[in-house]
Motif scaffolding. Structure first.
Motif, PDB file in Angstrom:
ATOM      1  N   ARG A 152       0.803  -1.499  -0.460  1.00 32.80           N
ATOM      2  CA  ARG A 152       0.246   0.078  -0.207  1.00 32.80           C
ATOM      3  C   ARG A 152       1.079   0.825  -0.151  1.00 32.80           C
ATOM      4  NH1 ARG A 152      -2.960   0.527   4.878  1.00 32.80           N
ATOM      5  NH2 ARG A 152      -2.487   2.520   5.899  1.00 32.80           N
ATOM      6  N   GLY A 153       2.549   1.438   0.939  1.00 29.33           N
ATOM      7  CA  GLY A 153       3.064   2.353   0.491  1.00 29.33           C
ATOM      8  C   GLY A 153       3.995   2.823  -0.720  1.00 29.33           C
ATOM      9  N   MET A 154       3.897   1.660  -1.260  1.00 22.99           N
ATOM     10  CA  MET A 154       4.331   1.887  -3.293  1.00 22.99           C
ATOM     11  C   MET A 154       3.147   2.686  -3.930  1.00 22.99           C
ATOM     12  SD  MET A 154       6.711  -1.576  -2.978  1.00 22.99           S
ATOM     13  CE  MET A 154       8.071  -1.864  -1.812  1.00 22.99           C
ATOM     14  N   ALA A 155       2.364   2.056  -3.140  1.00 23.62           N
ATOM     15  CA  ALA A 155       0.784   2.249  -4.354  1.00 23.62           C
ATOM     16  C   ALA A 155       0.458   4.175  -4.033  1.00 23.62           C
ATOM     17  CB  ALA A 155      -0.241   1.473  -3.942  1.00 23.62           C
ATOM     18  N   GLU A 156       1.068   4.093  -2.550  1.00 28.22           N
ATOM     19  CA  GLU A 156       0.451   5.432  -2.288  1.00 28.22           C
ATOM     20  C   GLU A 156       1.421   6.288  -2.640  1.00 28.22           C
ATOM     21  OE1 GLU A 156      -0.622   5.313   1.352  1.00 28.22           O
ATOM     22  OE2 GLU A 156      -2.688   3.666   0.783  1.00 28.22           O
ATOM     23  N   GLY A 157       2.825   6.139  -2.586  1.00 30.12           N
ATOM     24  CA  GLY A 157       3.942   6.770  -3.058  1.00 30.12           C
ATOM     25  C   GLY A 157       4.584   7.467  -1.639  1.00 30.12           C
ATOM     26  N   VAL A 158       4.247   6.181  -1.134  1.00 24.92           N
ATOM     27  CA  VAL A 158       5.480   6.512   0.063  1.00 24.92           C
ATOM     28  C   VAL A 158       7.107   5.760   0.282  1.00 24.92           C
ATOM     29  CG1 VAL A 158       5.400   5.908   2.902  1.00 24.92           C
ATOM     30  CG2 VAL A 158       2.998   6.971   1.429  1.00 24.92           C
ATOM     31  N   THR A 161       9.173   1.714  -5.583  1.00 25.18           N
ATOM     32  CA  THR A 161       9.059   1.213  -6.289  1.00 25.18           C
ATOM     33  C   THR A 161      10.032   0.065  -6.665  1.00 25.18           C
ATOM     34  OG1 THR A 161       8.699   2.013  -7.758  1.00 25.18           O
ATOM     35  CG2 THR A 161       6.388   1.917  -6.697  1.00 25.18           C
ATOM     36  N   ASP A 162      11.119   0.466  -6.397  1.00 26.89           N
ATOM     37  CA  ASP A 162      12.312  -0.183  -6.420  1.00 26.89           C
ATOM     38  C   ASP A 162      13.024  -1.047  -5.645  1.00 26.89           C
ATOM     39  OD1 ASP A 162      13.404   2.122  -5.226  1.00 26.89           O
ATOM     40  OD2 ASP A 162      15.561   2.082  -6.835  1.00 26.89           O
ATOM     41  N   VAL A 163      12.229  -0.898  -4.533  1.00 30.69           N
ATOM     42  CA  VAL A 163      12.784  -1.488  -3.598  1.00 30.69           C
ATOM     43  C   VAL A 163      12.170  -2.821  -3.348  1.00 30.69           C
ATOM     44  CG1 VAL A 163      13.074  -2.156  -1.174  1.00 30.69           C
ATOM     45  CG2 VAL A 163      13.828   0.180  -2.499  1.00 30.69           C
ATOM     46  N   GLU A 202      12.649   7.029   5.805  1.00 29.30           N
ATOM     47  CA  GLU A 202      12.932   8.585   5.509  1.00 29.30           C
ATOM     48  C   GLU A 202      13.775   7.842   4.221  1.00 29.30           C
ATOM     49  OE1 GLU A 202      15.180  12.444   4.417  1.00 29.30           O
ATOM     50  OE2 GLU A 202      13.193  11.710   6.008  1.00 29.30           O
ATOM     51  N   GLY A 203      15.072   6.564   4.693  1.00 31.03           N
ATOM     52  CA  GLY A 203      15.465   6.180   3.333  1.00 31.03           C
ATOM     53  C   GLY A 203      15.034   5.201   2.631  1.00 31.03           C
ATOM     54  N   LEU A 204      13.228   4.965   2.761  1.00 29.00           N
ATOM     55  CA  LEU A 204      13.182   3.910   0.891  1.00 29.00           C
ATOM     56  C   LEU A 204      12.180   4.985   1.019  1.00 29.00           C
ATOM     57  CD1 LEU A 204      11.985   0.804   2.772  1.00 29.00           C
ATOM     58  CD2 LEU A 204      13.594   1.488   1.372  1.00 29.00           C
TER      59      LEU A 204
END
Length: 210
Positions: A152-158, A161-163, A202-204
């Motif tokens: 969900r975090g990747m879908a929301e741009g938080v 997505t390359d991790v 912060e890192g991701l």
């Protein structure tokens, strides 16, 4: 984690859906019987269904109607010592991650304070069938919940997505597990979950387009 009530003093019953109604009093007597035997120093390998039934004052068939075998019963006994998995607030990915890690922190605190629980987990690692049963019914569902939040975090741009999603999971959970499992002397401060989540987020965080 965190309840660990002694046998005979209202050990809470951990329920699971096995397709038939259960008598809470009978189930509690069985679980209390297992806890009583463990408190008396009986090892997991020495805990037979016959011995458990005798201690609980029930027949072996009563136990088998509720659990497929010792492994399934022991997993429910372990759940007695654990707080229920917290309900995620769903207000934000950060909030959900903090709640998940806070649950790990609290389980770590209980592990430190319960000699019995610590000993049981140490024995479990030498019993592959029990360890696998605990992982499939307790650990794996928690991991799936974590992965769902990360997706969900990747879908929301938080999150980037390359991790790799499994790598992201380990980055969040790893520091807490390190302190709760491998460094029993490390502090588990009240704000530890928030600090871990904020540091890893912060890192991701996705990089701003140049």
């Amino acid at each position: 984690m965190g309840r660990g009530a002694p046998a005979g003093k209202g050990v809470p019953v951990a329920r699971g859906g096995r397709g038939r109604p259960r008598s809470e009093a009978v189930e509690q007597a069985i679980i209390e019987g297992v806890v009583r035997l463990l408190e008396d120093g009986v090892s997991l390998t020495e805990l037979s269904i016959e011995r458990i039934a005798r201690t609980a004052g029930v027949g072996k068939a009563t136990i088998y109607r509720r659990w497929d075998g010792k492994e399934a019963l022991f997993v429910d006994v372990l759940r007695v010592f654990e707080e229920p998995d917290p309900e995620l607030p769903g207000t934000s990915v950060r909030d959900d991650l903090v709640v998940i890690l806070e649950g790990l922190r609290r389980r770590g605190l209980t592990m430190r304070s319960s000699v019995l629980l610590h000993n049981v987990f140490a024995q479990m690692k030498a019993l592959p069938k029990l360890w696998d049963a605990y992982h499939s019914t307790v650990i794996d569902p928690r991991r799936r919940t974590m992965v769902e939040v990360l997706r969900r975090g990747m879908a929301e741009g938080v999150l980037r997505t390359d991790v790799d999603i499994e790598m992201a999971n380990d980055l969040f959970v790893g520091p807490m597990l390190l302190r709760t499992v491998m460094r029993p002397d490390a502090p588990l401060d009240d704000d530890l979950a928030e600090r871990i989540v904020d540091t890893v987020l912060e890192g991701l965080r996705p990089q701003a387009a140049s």
